[in-house]
Design a protein around this motif. Structure first.
Motif, PDB file in Angstrom:
ATOM      1  N   GLY A  53       0.860  -1.185   0.000  1.00  0.00           N
ATOM      2  CA  GLY A  53       0.000   0.000   0.000  1.00  0.00           C
ATOM      3  C   GLY A  53       0.893   1.230   0.000  1.00  0.00           C
ATOM      4  N   HIS A 141      -0.130   4.684  18.482  1.00  0.00           N
ATOM      5  CA  HIS A 141       0.319   3.448  17.836  1.00  0.00           C
ATOM      6  C   HIS A 141      -0.534   2.241  18.223  1.00  0.00           C
ATOM      7  N   SER A 194       6.197  -4.454  16.103  1.00  0.00           N
ATOM      8  CA  SER A 194       6.180  -4.163  17.535  1.00  0.00           C
ATOM      9  C   SER A 194       5.503  -5.320  18.272  1.00  0.00           C
ATOM     10  N   SER A 287       8.497   0.286  16.057  1.00  0.00           N
ATOM     11  CA  SER A 287       9.544  -0.701  16.296  1.00  0.00           C
ATOM     12  C   SER A 287      10.821  -0.359  15.537  1.00  0.00           C
TER      13      SER A 287
HETATM   14  C1  LIG Z   1       7.047  -7.299   4.450  1.00  0.00           C
HETATM   15  C2  LIG Z   1       6.450  -6.006   4.916  1.00  0.00           C
HETATM   16  C3  LIG Z   1       5.472  -5.391   4.154  1.00  0.00           C
HETATM   17  C4  LIG Z   1       4.921  -4.169   4.554  1.00  0.00           C
HETATM   18  N1  LIG Z   1       4.012  -3.551   3.751  1.00  0.00           N
HETATM   19  C5  LIG Z   1       3.589  -2.315   4.071  1.00  0.00           C
HETATM   20  C6  LIG Z   1       2.758  -1.580   3.187  1.00  0.00           C
HETATM   21  O1  LIG Z   1       2.428  -2.051   2.106  1.00  0.00           O
HETATM   22  N2  LIG Z   1       2.355  -0.335   3.533  1.00  0.00           N
HETATM   23  C7  LIG Z   1       2.727   0.218   4.734  1.00  0.00           C
HETATM   24  O2  LIG Z   1       2.352   1.352   5.013  1.00  0.00           O
HETATM   25  N3  LIG Z   1       3.497  -0.460   5.612  1.00  0.00           N
HETATM   26  C8  LIG Z   1       3.951  -1.683   5.291  1.00  0.00           C
HETATM   27  N4  LIG Z   1       4.778  -2.344   6.136  1.00  0.00           N
HETATM   28  C9  LIG Z   1       5.035  -1.779   7.459  1.00  0.00           C
HETATM   29  C10 LIG Z   1       4.300  -2.567   8.522  1.00  0.00           C
HETATM   30  O3  LIG Z   1       2.996  -2.894   8.209  1.00  0.00           O
HETATM   31  C11 LIG Z   1       4.258  -1.883   9.872  1.00  0.00           C
HETATM   32  O4  LIG Z   1       3.574  -0.645   9.780  1.00  0.00           O
HETATM   33  C12 LIG Z   1       5.593  -1.612  10.384  1.00  0.00           C
HETATM   34  O5  LIG Z   1       6.373  -2.770  10.338  1.00  0.00           O
HETATM   35  C13 LIG Z   1       5.512  -1.085  11.800  1.00  0.00           C
HETATM   36  O6  LIG Z   1       5.061  -2.065  12.653  1.00  0.00           O
HETATM   37  P1  LIG Z   1       4.714  -1.681  14.104  1.00  0.00           P
HETATM   38  O7  LIG Z   1       3.698  -0.604  14.053  1.00  0.00           O
HETATM   39  O8  LIG Z   1       4.167  -2.931  14.733  1.00  0.00           O
HETATM   40  O9  LIG Z   1       5.973  -1.196  14.737  1.00  0.00           O
HETATM   41  C14 LIG Z   1       5.355  -3.562   5.755  1.00  0.00           C
HETATM   42  C15 LIG Z   1       6.345  -4.182   6.526  1.00  0.00           C
HETATM   43  C16 LIG Z   1       6.903  -5.386   6.110  1.00  0.00           C
HETATM   44  C17 LIG Z   1       7.961  -6.028   6.963  1.00  0.00           C
END
Ligand SMILES: Cc1cc2nc3c(=O)[nH]c(=O)nc-3n(C[C@H](O)[C@H](O)[C@H](O)COP(=O)(O)O)c2cc1C
Length: 366
Positions: A53, A141, A194, A287
């Motif tokens: 996204g 968060h 996280s 995180s």
């Molecule tokens: C493989 C992978 C794909 C992800 N895809 C998206 C994405 O498409 N769009 C986005 O905004 N964040 C994406 N993220 C970020 C995560 O969804 C998430 O927001 C981020 O790791 C923070 O996690 P936390 O809030 O638990 O710390 C991705 C992360 C990973 C590792």
């Protein structure tokens, strides 16, 4: 013991994919290019593709992600253009209400029955969402994950129940009907890094996506996630890694490719990604995995990328499966039109030498 894994591809719907460099392979972030990649992935035998996204491009000379196509509408077209492969999209649960996406997913299941799924993200980069007025400043968060939990509960009810009345903290429905029902519950993925994010994945999703490599620290992280999922009552949660693979004819050839990308590293882009997280009012809750770019990283590729010959890559992926217990991979590569062929033809078949099989048609659906 013989292990069977799933293989997928994180498809480059944004310019330059995940290589932050003016020397990135030509990746225009257009539908035509993405379609070619997905058709190659289907021909190569991968189980699924997932689009991210993306809402915002990065500053800097590489124009990273400055052109991109939207995930769910792209998923619809890709399902129509393919016949076997799973095509999954990503949505920010703070942007779209569950009824909107539940309806879209039911429609996608009509286009490609049993082939679609959803990556749910809560959004950690303030800049990614704020520039189009989509950042919700009222939630911190952890509250974004509270919202995500209620979001999933409502969506699942709309996919399975005749009439849904829901009065929650974030969403309301009144005798809501939605048909036809999807042929299966769309598999749900989440990449929260996280503690709260992982709990959301373990309690509500089918797959937790993690970054990481074959380093001891990464293997320990996966083991910790596995234990948490068991403690949270979802021992069947699948854990997929999303490694960057840089294949070469030899290890040296692969390293030369990285040197070329690094020679053109777009530091302005990296700083802009870091700024996106730093501007998040709850930045201390994000995180460290998500804020890698704030740590003064100056490489064009993510830390922990796997770089080497097909033999080297197969050995290192096998370590992640056999020692880390990874259930599947969602690969990122620099040049999707050539590197995917190498992964399909020269890397994955070598996993058999390590007791690992893939492409057995298994899907992530429950
Ligand atoms: C493989 C992978 C794909 C992800 N895809 C998206 C994405 O498409 N769009 C986005 O905004 N964040 C994406 N993220 C970020 C995560 O969804 C998430 O927001 C981020 O790791 C923070 O996690 P936390 O809030 O638990 O710390 C991705 C992360 C990973 C590792």
């Amino acid at each position: 013991m013989n292990r069977s894994i799933e293989t997928g591809v994180f498809i480059p719907t944004g310019r330059n994919g995940w290589i932050h460099s003016v020397n990135a392979p030509d990746t225009p972030g257009t539908f035509d290019h993405v379609l070619q990649v997905v058709q190659a992935a289907e021909a190569g035998g991968f189980d699924f593709v997932l689009s991210p996204g993306i809402w915002r491009g990065r500053k800097g000379p590489a124009r990273h992600w400055m052109d991109s196509v939207e995930s769910i509408t792209t998923t619809a077209a890709l399902l129509q253009a393919t016949s076997r492969i799973g095509v999954y999209g990503t949505v920010h649960v703070t942007v779209f209400p569950p009824a909107t996406i539940a309806k879209m997913m039911s429609t996608l299941d009509q286009i490609g029955p049993g082939r679609t799924g959803l990556n749910l993200v809560t959004g950690s980069s303030y800049l990614d969402l704020a520039h189009v007025g989509l950042w919700n400043s009222e939630l911190d968060h952890d509250e974004r994950y509270d919202l995500a939990e209620e979001w999933v509960a409502v969506a699942k009810r709309l996919w399975t129940e005749d009439a849904v009345t829901h009065h929650g903290k974030f969403f309301e429905t009144a005798d809501a009907t939605m048909g036809p029902k999807p042929s299966r519950l769309p598999p749900l993925l989440n990449a929260g890094a996280s503690q709260r994010g992982f709990r959301f994945a373990a309690e509500n999703c089918d797959v937790a996506l993690v970054t990481g490599s074959d380093s001891l620290a990464s293997l320990e992280t996966v083991a910790r996630c596995r234990k948490m999922a068991e403690d949270m009552g979802n021992p069947s949660l699948k854990i997929f890694a999303a490694p960057v693979l840089v294949p070469g004819k030899s290890d040296q050839d692969a390293r030369s490719r990285v040197e070329h990308f690094d020679a053109g590293v777009d530091v302005e882009c990296l700083a802009d990604i870091a700024a996106g997280y730093e501007r998040n009012p709850n930045t201390t809750q994000v995180s460290k995995e998500s804020t890698t770019f704030t740590s003064g990283e100056t490489s064009a590729i993510s830390p922990g990328s796997l770089v080497g010959s097909p033999e080297t890559l197969a050995r290192r992926l096998a370590t992640m499966v056999n020692e880390g217990g990874i259930d599947g991979f969602m690969f990122i590569v620099p040049d999707y039109l050539t590197d995917l062929d190498v992964i399909a033809a020269e890397v994955l078949p070598r996993l058999a030498e390590h007791g690992i099989t893939c492409r057995d048609g298994a899907t992530v659906g429950r």
